[in-house]
Scaffold this active site. Structure first.
Site, PDB file in Angstrom:
ATOM      1  N   GLU A 350      39.336  53.388  45.477  1.00 56.43           N
ATOM      2  CA  GLU A 350      39.699  54.790  45.715  1.00 56.43           C
ATOM      3  C   GLU A 350      41.078  54.955  46.351  1.00 56.43           C
ATOM      4  O   GLU A 350      41.246  55.758  47.260  1.00 56.43           O
ATOM      5  CB  GLU A 350      38.621  55.464  46.572  1.00 56.43           C
TER       6      GLU A 350
HETATM    7  C1  ACM Z   1      33.082  52.592  46.941  1.00 56.42           C
HETATM    8  O1  ACM Z   1      31.925  53.041  46.870  1.00 56.42           O
HETATM    9  N1  ACM Z   1      34.108  53.401  47.156  1.00 56.42           N
HETATM   10  C2  ACM Z   1      33.356  51.178  46.797  1.00 56.42           C
END
Ligand code: ACM
Length: 544
Positions: A350
């Site tokens: 992310e």
């Molecule tokens: C995640 O769930 N952002 C690895």
């Protein structure tokens, strides 16, 4: 390893033929109102399912005279300390409920009883495999390495009635079915992750989880030590990371962090349960706590405020600044020095506030730092969109509905040599709600009931992934909504045992219809351990 293909069906029919009620497993009291003893658990009716089970012969019954005998003239434990410690661990488990003295003695000081032995010749059992032989005169646990003996102890424990887990004297009898279990794990990496950043968990809370994981033969504890909401590990060269960056958490509570001694204690305790701690510092995104602690880490030189919400993707280290790499080097050096294990997880998920070019450049600089300090990189699977270092593992957290292109990116990296840990969020994430009515948890990956979390195959989940690239599985527990041990209990159980079974048991044993019966028998054990698990209606839970 020999695998009995008929095993699940055989086991299922054993259980069904006996009838759950007839086994005394559903009725708490008999006709007289007295507690009814739990019937003999069929050999191998445990979680995770053993690779090979040959039932037969008389059971062994623990008595007041039973000794735990240790014989450690084996490989890798020349002074016998590890074997003796495992013997003590077993005796400590069994004494409160049996009320028996269970002395831990050298093998030649007694006969029969429970013998723990390392055998230099048992190389086929590998690092974690074991053999359990049970008969009228005793039980013998044999392994090539101490970790195997520790896993064998978990099998022995689960063969005993659930009440053995209680901390006060119980009536017994304490019988272990006769026969032989020969067992080795399917995968070397069988992990559970705890996010101690969104909410902080104390050393004692982490130890409690370690003990729960041990029962299901988990061997990796991945700690998510940093995120936007909190930095949880003391770093001497950047002290404000912990003292300021760790000072709060989701919802604005006081947060907290581990001193280096705290962290060493977690590592030591995990090692005593044959679990390797995998520390994660999430980079280059998920870094608001660090950016808030040191203005100079920000591209504009201005520290943002601490963050106590639950949004993701808004923070990034400043990739063009040199100080970023001084910071990363210091953090990884200090963390590697605290880490006897092989792996260091650098996150990489992310990174929505980092350009793709910056992300690739960042990973090209950071992965060699991990190698410089003697560790192997793990990253979330977005790392496969950069250039994974040789030997790196990528942790896949996609969904069934993830794009074919994203899945192919991971599979292609695997074909090029990157090992894969499978943590599909719509199956293995322990923080997903079970149903729309689940109080805790999130639902962005969907609802994940017990069957859904168990009923998949790590070897075939991702199209085009070579089976040999699968390092194993991991069940992550993110803690945006989780702040207490009772919350961990409720979300991890009963799903964690299912993921543990996917990691340990041969694919030939995979069968929901029989797994749910074995899982049902775990209910009273979890209750005896003080774990208030989710009573999934998909599982015919044994009465307590
Ligand atoms: C995640 O769930 N952002 C690895």
């Amino acid at each position: 390893m020999r695998q009995r293909r008929t095993f699940p069906r055989l086991l299922g029919s054993l259980l069904l033929a006996a009838g759950l009620a007839g086994l005394g497993l559903t009725g708490a009291t008999g006709a007289t109102g007295a507690p009814r003893a739990e019937a003999l658990r069929p050999l191998g009716a445990i979680v995770p399912a053993p690779a090979s089970v040959t039932p037969g012969g008389a059971p062994y019954t623990l008595t007041r005279a039973t000794a735990v005998r240790v014989d450690a003239d084996g490989t890798g434990d020349t002074d016998g300390r590890a074997t003796r410690d495992i013997g003590r661990y077993l005796a400590d488990l069994l004494r409160p409920s049996t009320g028996y003295p269970l002395p831990v003695v050298d093998a030649d000081e007694a006969r029969g009883g429970i013998l723990l032995r390392l055998s230099p010749g048992a190389t086929a059992l590998g690092e974690e495999g074991y053999e359990l032989r049970s008969g009228r005169t005793g039980v013998t646990l044999t392994a090539y390495r101490p970790a195997g003996l520790f896993r064998a102890v978990q099998t022995l424990r689960q063969q005993l009635p659930a009440a053995v887990e209680k901390r006060t004297v119980q009536p017994g009898p304490w019988r272990i079915a006769g026969g032989t279990v020969t067992d080795t794990p399917r995968y070397a990496y069988r992990g559970a992750m705890l996010d101690v950043s969104r909410h902080f968990f104390t050393v004692d809370q982490v130890k409690r989880y370690i003990d729960q994981l041990a029962l299901y033969k988990i061997n990796k504890l991945h700690l998510h030590l940093s995120d936007d909401q909190g930095w949880r590990i003391a770093i001497d060269s950047w002290p404000r990371l912990a003292t300021y960056g760790g000072s709060t958490q989701v919802g604005g509570g006081p947060g907290g962090f581990y001193t280096k001694d705290d962290y060493r204690e977690i590592v030591r305790y995990a090692a005593s349960r044959y679990q390797e701690v995998v520390p994660e510092i999430d980079l280059p995104g998920h870094t608001n706590a660090a950016l808030a602690s040191y203005a100079e880490l920000n591209c504009d030189g201005v520290a943002p405020p601490l963050y106590t919400g639950t949004a993701v993707g808004f923070s990034s280290l400043c990739v063009p600044k040199e100080i970023t790499y001084d910071f990363v080097d210091d953090v990884i050096r200090e963390l590697a020095a605290l880490t006897p294990g092989r792996y260091l997880h650098i996150g990489g998920d992310e990174a929505h506030s980092t350009s793709h070019a910056d992300y690739v450049a960042f990973m090209d600089r950071v992965q060699p730092i991990v190698a410089k300090y003697g560790k192997t990189v793990i990253g979330w699977h977005q790392l496969t969109g950069a250039r994974p270092a040789e030997g790196a593992l990528a942790q896949y957290w996609g969904l069934d509905r993830s794009s074919a292109a994203e899945k192919e990116q991971v599979a292609a990296a695997a074909r090029a040599g990157t090992g894969i840990i499978l943590s599909p969020a719509d199956r293995a994430y322990l923080d997903m709600k079970y149903t729309k009515d689940t109080e805790l948890g999130l639902s962005w990956a969907g609802y994940v009931e017990a069957q859904r979390s168990y009923d998949w195959d790590p070897a075939t989940l991702l199209p085009g992934l070579p089976a040999t690239a699968v390092a194993g599985v991991e069940a992550p527990l993110w803690t945006e909504t989780i702040s207490q041990s009772v919350h961990i209990d409720r979300m991890a159980f009963p799903r964690l045992p299912g993921i543990a079974e996917l990691g340990w048991s041969p694919a030939t044993t995979h069968d929901w219809a029989t797994y749910r019966l074995r899982l049902a028998q775990q209910g009273p054990r979890l209750t005896a351990l003080g774990i208030d698990y989710y009573r999934s209606p998909q599982v015919p839970w044994a009465a307590e």
